[in-house]
Design a protein around this motif. Structure first.
Motif, short mmCIF file in Angstrom:
data_model
loop_
_atom_site.label_atom_id
_atom_site.label_comp_id
_atom_site.label_asym_id
_atom_site.label_seq_id
_atom_site.Cartn_x
_atom_site.Cartn_y
_atom_site.Cartn_z
N ASP A 82 -0.12 41.29 47.99
CA ASP A 82 0.22 42.28 46.96
C ASP A 82 1.62 42.84 47.20
N HIS A 83 1.91 43.15 48.45
CA HIS A 83 3.22 43.72 48.79
C HIS A 83 4.34 42.71 48.55
N ALA A 84 4.11 41.45 48.94
CA ALA A 84 5.14 40.43 48.78
C ALA A 84 5.48 40.21 47.31
N VAL A 85 4.47 40.18 46.45
CA VAL A 85 4.73 40.00 45.02
C VAL A 85 5.50 41.19 44.47
N ARG A 86 5.13 42.39 44.87
CA ARG A 86 5.83 43.59 44.38
C ARG A 86 7.29 43.62 44.84
N GLU A 87 7.53 43.07 46.01
CA GLU A 87 8.89 43.02 46.55
C GLU A 87 9.70 41.85 46.00
N GLY A 88 9.06 40.98 45.21
CA GLY A 88 9.75 39.82 44.68
C GLY A 88 9.95 38.71 45.69
N ASP A 89 9.23 38.76 46.82
CA ASP A 89 9.36 37.75 47.86
C ASP A 89 8.33 36.65 47.59
N LEU A 90 8.65 35.76 46.66
CA LEU A 90 7.67 34.75 46.25
C LEU A 90 7.45 33.69 47.32
N ALA A 91 8.43 33.46 48.16
CA ALA A 91 8.22 32.51 49.26
C ALA A 91 7.15 33.03 50.21
N ARG A 92 7.24 34.30 50.55
CA ARG A 92 6.23 34.92 51.41
C ARG A 92 4.88 34.97 50.69
N ALA A 93 4.88 35.30 49.42
CA ALA A 93 3.64 35.34 48.65
C ALA A 93 2.98 33.97 48.60
N ARG A 94 3.79 32.94 48.41
CA ARG A 94 3.25 31.58 48.36
C ARG A 94 2.64 31.19 49.71
N ALA A 95 3.29 31.56 50.80
CA ALA A 95 2.75 31.25 52.13
C ALA A 95 1.42 31.96 52.36
N LEU A 96 1.31 33.19 51.91
CA LEU A 96 0.05 33.92 52.04
C LEU A 96 -1.03 33.31 51.16
N HIS A 97 -0.66 32.88 49.97
CA HIS A 97 -1.61 32.20 49.08
C HIS A 97 -2.16 30.94 49.76
N GLU A 98 -1.30 30.18 50.40
CA GLU A 98 -1.74 28.96 51.08
C GLU A 98 -2.71 29.28 52.21
N LYS A 99 -2.55 30.45 52.82
CA LYS A 99 -3.47 30.86 53.89
C LYS A 99 -4.81 31.32 53.33
N LEU A 100 -4.77 32.04 52.22
CA LEU A 100 -5.99 32.58 51.63
C LEU A 100 -6.80 31.51 50.89
N GLU A 101 -6.13 30.55 50.30
CA GLU A 101 -6.77 29.65 49.34
C GLU A 101 -7.91 28.82 49.91
N PRO A 102 -7.80 28.23 51.13
CA PRO A 102 -8.93 27.42 51.60
C PRO A 102 -10.24 28.20 51.66
N LEU A 103 -10.18 29.44 52.15
CA LEU A 103 -11.40 30.23 52.25
C LEU A 103 -11.86 30.73 50.88
N ALA A 104 -10.91 31.09 50.03
CA ALA A 104 -11.28 31.53 48.67
C ALA A 104 -12.00 30.41 47.93
N GLU A 105 -11.51 29.20 48.03
CA GLU A 105 -12.14 28.07 47.33
C GLU A 105 -13.52 27.78 47.92
N ALA A 106 -13.65 27.88 49.24
CA ALA A 106 -14.94 27.59 49.87
C ALA A 106 -15.99 28.62 49.48
N ILE A 107 -15.59 29.90 49.42
CA ILE A 107 -16.56 30.95 49.12
C ILE A 107 -16.90 31.00 47.64
N TYR A 108 -15.88 30.91 46.78
CA TYR A 108 -16.09 31.16 45.35
C TYR A 108 -16.05 29.90 44.48
N GLY A 109 -15.28 28.91 44.89
CA GLY A 109 -15.04 27.77 44.01
C GLY A 109 -15.96 26.59 44.21
#
Length: 319
Positions: free
Chosen positions: A233-260
């Motif tokens: 949330d903070h990275a997106v608000r700061e406009g740091d999309l590279a950091r946001a993308r890296a965090l998304h890559e970290k979150l996504e495997p578990l998000a997909e396993a739990i919900y998808g």
């Protein structure tokens, strides 16, 4: 505790589970520890409890009220406590809302009756919410925009716009799970009620929703990875999309396993399994008719936790 200011309801809210003993009775001590673990952290605005992740559809009214009392005692001095209200009867839901207020909740979130999946009109949605509103006049209300696959439970644009006329509405948990629909409802909200906190809750696509625009997030993935979601949330608000993308890559495997991962509707079972694996709660018990996590699910979740870097509980403030 509700802070002051025009953005007082903005921010990240973990949507907690309710730990249970092996006999399916509520484990209130474990619930307090779990709530403290994911909520008493820097950047967390509050907690959504008695939501879908909290198995609100299989709890008694007495258990829901006790859950609010425990959450308020655990985090209410410094965080916003939002209590889910979910009943098929509008009259029963109004009683739940009264009891949540008596127990100390700062706000309520109104879930639509499951029966609305068969038939819903704008008039029905307004009557349901207004019945609850009148029972707790003046209490802040969050709307819950249901999954796009939930049939008629999902708000039409016309119904959503009409609900924004309710003065007590302060926030929206947008759970449609479809990014284009998310942005369409966001635009309606910001055009009509820019004061309302419009919050993303699609755990698998938080990045996309946040880039479109979001005032926060009410998500059960924050039970397991709260710091990463705050950082996203903070990275997106700061406009740091590279950091946001890296965090998304970290979150996504578990998000997909739990919900998808199929079958659908297994998020609470999988969340509880992950929290037990992390040592946050004693066991992964959940009430029937949901069965426990199967061995193949466990293997999938263990691999996803490894890919996401989920580990034992970290430090938290105030506990």
């Amino acid at each position: 505790m509700i802070p002051q200011g025009p953005t007082r309801f903005h921010g990240i809210y973990p949507s907690t589970v309710l730990p249970m003993h092996g006999d399916f009775s509520a484990d209130w001590d474990a619930y307090a520890r779990h709530t403290a673990h994911c909520v008493l952290r820097p950047g967390i605005a509050g907690v959504l409890m008695n939501g879908h992740a909290g198995e609100n559809f299989v709890l008694s009214r007495a258990e829901k009220k006790r859950a609010v009392e425990v959450a308020v005692a655990t985090v209410g001095a410094t965080r916003i406590v939002v209590a889910g209200v979910n009943a098929e009867s509008s009259i029963e839901a109004a009683e739940e809302a009264r009891e949540a207020r008596e127990a100390g909740a700062d706000a309520i979130m109104v879930f639509l009756p499951n029966g609305f999946a068969l038939a819903q009109t704008t008039e029905m949605a307004l009557l349901h919410h207004d019945t609850i509103r009148r029972a707790v006049s003046g209490m802040p209300i969050f709307l819950f925009a249901a999954h796009h696959g939930a049939g008629r439970m999902a708000f039409t644009p016309e119904t959503f716009e009409a609900l924004l006329d309710i003065e007590e509405v302060v926030g929206v948990k947008e759970g449609s799970w479809e990014v284009d629909r998310y942005d369409a409802l966001r635009r309606i909200c910001k055009a009509k009620r820019p004061d309302v906190a419009f919050c993303a809750s699609g755990d698998e696509h938080l990045l996309a929703c946040m880039v479109h625009g979001s005032d926060g997030s009410l998500v059960s993935l924050a039970d397991v990875m709260p710091d990463e979601i705050v950082a996203l949330d903070h990275a997106v608000r700061e406009g740091d999309l590279a950091r946001a993308r890296a965090l998304h890559e970290k979150l996504e495997p578990l998000a997909e396993a739990i919900y998808g991962a199929p079958p659908a509707g297994r998020a609470t079972a999988r969340l509880k399994w992950c929290l037990a694996e992390m040592g946050v709660i004693p066991n992964a018990s959940l009430r029937p008719p949901q069965p426990p996590v199967s061995p193949p699910e466990a293997a999938m979740l263990r691999a996803a936790m490894k890919a996401s870097g989920s580990g034992p509980p970290g430090p938290r403030d105030g506990v």
